[in-house]
Design a protein around this motif. Structure first.
Motif, PDB file in Angstrom:
ATOM      1  N   VAL A 191      -2.392 -12.787 -29.866  1.00 53.68           N
ATOM      2  CA  VAL A 191      -2.244 -11.392 -30.306  1.00 53.68           C
ATOM      3  C   VAL A 191      -2.382 -11.306 -31.821  1.00 53.68           C
ATOM      4  O   VAL A 191      -3.028 -10.396 -32.353  1.00 53.68           O
ATOM      5  CB  VAL A 191      -0.895 -10.806 -29.820  1.00 53.68           C
ATOM      6  CG1 VAL A 191      -0.607  -9.471 -30.475  1.00 53.68           C
ATOM      7  CG2 VAL A 191      -0.902 -10.676 -28.296  1.00 53.68           C
ATOM      8  N   ASN A 233      -4.208 -13.062 -33.625  1.00 55.50           N
ATOM      9  CA  ASN A 233      -5.607 -13.294 -33.992  1.00 55.50           C
ATOM     10  C   ASN A 233      -6.474 -12.039 -33.899  1.00 55.50           C
ATOM     11  O   ASN A 233      -7.614 -12.046 -34.374  1.00 55.50           O
ATOM     12  CB  ASN A 233      -6.231 -14.359 -33.080  1.00 55.50           C
ATOM     13  CG  ASN A 233      -5.730 -15.745 -33.368  1.00 55.50           C
ATOM     14  OD1 ASN A 233      -5.250 -16.031 -34.456  1.00 55.50           O
ATOM     15  ND2 ASN A 233      -5.828 -16.622 -32.374  1.00 55.50           N
ATOM     16  N   VAL A 234      -5.996 -10.982 -33.268  1.00 52.56           N
ATOM     17  CA  VAL A 234      -6.813  -9.782 -33.067  1.00 52.56           C
ATOM     18  C   VAL A 234      -7.059  -9.094 -34.411  1.00 52.56           C
ATOM     19  O   VAL A 234      -6.129  -8.838 -35.175  1.00 52.56           O
ATOM     20  CB  VAL A 234      -6.141  -8.801 -32.079  1.00 52.56           C
ATOM     21  CG1 VAL A 234      -6.945  -7.507 -31.977  1.00 52.56           C
ATOM     22  CG2 VAL A 234      -6.002  -9.447 -30.712  1.00 52.56           C
ATOM     23  N   ARG A 235      -8.328  -8.830 -34.658  1.00 49.21           N
ATOM     24  CA  ARG A 235      -8.763  -8.153 -35.881  1.00 49.21           C
ATOM     25  C   ARG A 235      -9.601  -6.927 -35.492  1.00 49.21           C
ATOM     26  O   ARG A 235      -9.985  -6.758 -34.339  1.00 49.21           O
ATOM     27  CB  ARG A 235      -9.601  -9.090 -36.764  1.00 49.21           C
ATOM     28  CG  ARG A 235      -8.875 -10.358 -37.195  1.00 49.21           C
ATOM     29  CD  ARG A 235      -7.820 -10.028 -38.254  1.00 49.21           C
ATOM     30  NE  ARG A 235      -7.126 -11.211 -38.719  1.00 49.21           N
ATOM     31  CZ  ARG A 235      -5.955 -11.636 -38.275  1.00 49.21           C
ATOM     32  NH1 ARG A 235      -5.346 -10.985 -37.320  1.00 49.21           N
ATOM     33  NH2 ARG A 235      -5.376 -12.707 -38.779  1.00 49.21           N
ATOM     34  N   HIS A 290     -12.635  -7.303 -33.234  1.00 48.63           N
ATOM     35  CA  HIS A 290     -12.333  -7.497 -31.810  1.00 48.63           C
ATOM     36  C   HIS A 290     -12.115  -6.143 -31.134  1.00 48.63           C
ATOM     37  O   HIS A 290     -12.600  -5.904 -30.020  1.00 48.63           O
ATOM     38  CB  HIS A 290     -11.096  -8.375 -31.629  1.00 48.63           C
ATOM     39  CG  HIS A 290     -11.251  -9.728 -32.236  1.00 48.63           C
ATOM     40  ND1 HIS A 290     -10.408 -10.182 -33.221  1.00 48.63           N
ATOM     41  CD2 HIS A 290     -12.150 -10.718 -32.017  1.00 48.63           C
ATOM     42  CE1 HIS A 290     -10.784 -11.406 -33.587  1.00 48.63           C
ATOM     43  NE2 HIS A 290     -11.841 -11.743 -32.864  1.00 48.63           N
ATOM     44  N   LEU A 291     -11.394  -5.268 -31.804  1.00 46.22           N
ATOM     45  CA  LEU A 291     -11.170  -3.927 -31.260  1.00 46.22           C
ATOM     46  C   LEU A 291     -12.493  -3.165 -31.163  1.00 46.22           C
ATOM     47  O   LEU A 291     -12.750  -2.477 -30.168  1.00 46.22           O
ATOM     48  CB  LEU A 291     -10.175  -3.159 -32.133  1.00 46.22           C
ATOM     49  CG  LEU A 291      -8.754  -3.739 -32.183  1.00 46.22           C
ATOM     50  CD1 LEU A 291      -7.936  -3.078 -33.282  1.00 46.22           C
ATOM     51  CD2 LEU A 291      -8.083  -3.603 -30.831  1.00 46.22           C
ATOM     52  N   GLY A 301      -5.075 -10.488 -26.578  1.00 42.68           N
ATOM     53  CA  GLY A 301      -5.163 -11.316 -27.763  1.00 42.68           C
ATOM     54  C   GLY A 301      -6.521 -11.989 -27.773  1.00 42.68           C
ATOM     55  O   GLY A 301      -7.345 -11.764 -26.883  1.00 42.68           O
ATOM     56  N   VAL A 302      -6.748 -12.810 -28.760  1.00 45.77           N
ATOM     57  CA  VAL A 302      -8.003 -13.554 -28.872  1.00 45.77           C
ATOM     58  C   VAL A 302      -7.649 -14.997 -29.216  1.00 45.77           C
ATOM     59  O   VAL A 302      -6.855 -15.240 -30.126  1.00 45.77           O
ATOM     60  CB  VAL A 302      -8.914 -12.949 -29.960  1.00 45.77           C
ATOM     61  CG1 VAL A 302     -10.166 -13.796 -30.143  1.00 45.77           C
ATOM     62  CG2 VAL A 302      -9.286 -11.510 -29.617  1.00 45.77           C
ATOM     63  N   VAL A 324     -11.022 -13.312 -24.822  1.00 46.20           N
ATOM     64  CA  VAL A 324      -9.998 -12.287 -24.696  1.00 46.20           C
ATOM     65  C   VAL A 324      -8.908 -12.897 -23.827  1.00 46.20           C
ATOM     66  O   VAL A 324      -9.186 -13.490 -22.786  1.00 46.20           O
ATOM     67  CB  VAL A 324     -10.563 -11.014 -24.033  1.00 46.20           C
ATOM     68  CG1 VAL A 324      -9.458 -10.002 -23.761  1.00 46.20           C
ATOM     69  CG2 VAL A 324     -11.668 -10.406 -24.888  1.00 46.20           C
ATOM     70  N   GLN A 360      -5.371 -12.007 -21.786  1.00 42.84           N
ATOM     71  CA  GLN A 360      -4.539 -10.913 -21.288  1.00 42.84           C
ATOM     72  C   GLN A 360      -3.347 -11.468 -20.521  1.00 42.84           C
ATOM     73  O   GLN A 360      -3.458 -12.493 -19.837  1.00 42.84           O
ATOM     74  CB  GLN A 360      -5.345 -10.010 -20.358  1.00 42.84           C
ATOM     75  CG  GLN A 360      -6.357  -9.160 -21.078  1.00 42.84           C
ATOM     76  CD  GLN A 360      -7.058  -8.247 -20.111  1.00 42.84           C
ATOM     77  OE1 GLN A 360      -7.996  -8.659 -19.454  1.00 42.84           O
ATOM     78  NE2 GLN A 360      -6.586  -7.011 -20.026  1.00 42.84           N
TER      79      GLN A 360
END
Length: 185
Positions: A14, A16-18, A21-22, A46-47, A67, A69
């Motif tokens: 989570v 790592n999400v930037r 990514h979104l 998350g990534v 990804v 989840q």
């Protein structure tokens, strides 16, 4: 992987999400409102880098970004599913214990609507506003719980065929013995 190890891995994913990514999720057809809505109990995704083995297990570490989840059952994080936006039909599980993405919402609906929507991939599920679920492990014994629904809507013919085969597969029965009564004189 223990529960606390899985929690730490998911927290790292989570983190790592930037924004790219979104943006990639939005370009893949996932509405930002869906991501915001499903993030109530656990962050929605998350990534993390890693690889999906042939056995459908995800090995975090070296490899491509995936990804990640949460797979929640009984309000408890039981597994993580990892997949790539470019190939959402190939996923892997961290522990191999998760069988249904969005299990809590899906299985509670057996008593309400008697209807379930299944999607072929986690990305399809997200594209459809995270309604219904995704069977992550067709060999899991719990798949037979889906027989309790009056109606299951599937996103495509291939998914419907897979579901039909899973639900009509003969169930393995244990050896059943009747113990002899012993009379002590």
């Amino acid at each position: 992987m223990t529960g606390s190890d899985m929690d730490r891995l998911y927290a790292a994913a989570v983190a790592n999400v930037r924004q790219p990514h979104l943006d990639r999720m939005r370009q893949a057809g996932v509405a930002p409102a869906t991501i915001a809505r499903i993030g109530e109990a656990y962050p929605p995704f998350g990534v993390f880098a890693g690889e999906v083995e042939k056995s459908c297990r995800f090995l975090p570490g070296e490899g491509h970004p995936h990804v990640i989840q949460p797979v929640v059952d009984g309000c408890e994080l039981i597994d993580l599913v990892a997949w790539r936006v470019g190939n959402p039909a190939r996923w892997g599980l961290i522990n191999g214990t998760g069988w249904l993405l969005n299990a809590d919402a899906c299985l509670s609906s057996r008593w309400d609507a008697e209807r379930l929507t299944l999607h072929a991939t986690p990305l399809d599920w997200l594209r459809d506003d995270a309604v219904g679920g995704v069977v992550l492990d067709w060999d899991a014994p719990d798949v037979l719980m889906l027989r309790g629904f009056d109606r299951i809507d599937c996103g495509n013919d291939m998914l419907a065929g897979t579901l039909r085969r899973a639900l009509t597969k003969p169930a393995r029965l244990p050896t059943i013995r009747v113990a002899e009564a012993r009379h002590v004189a």
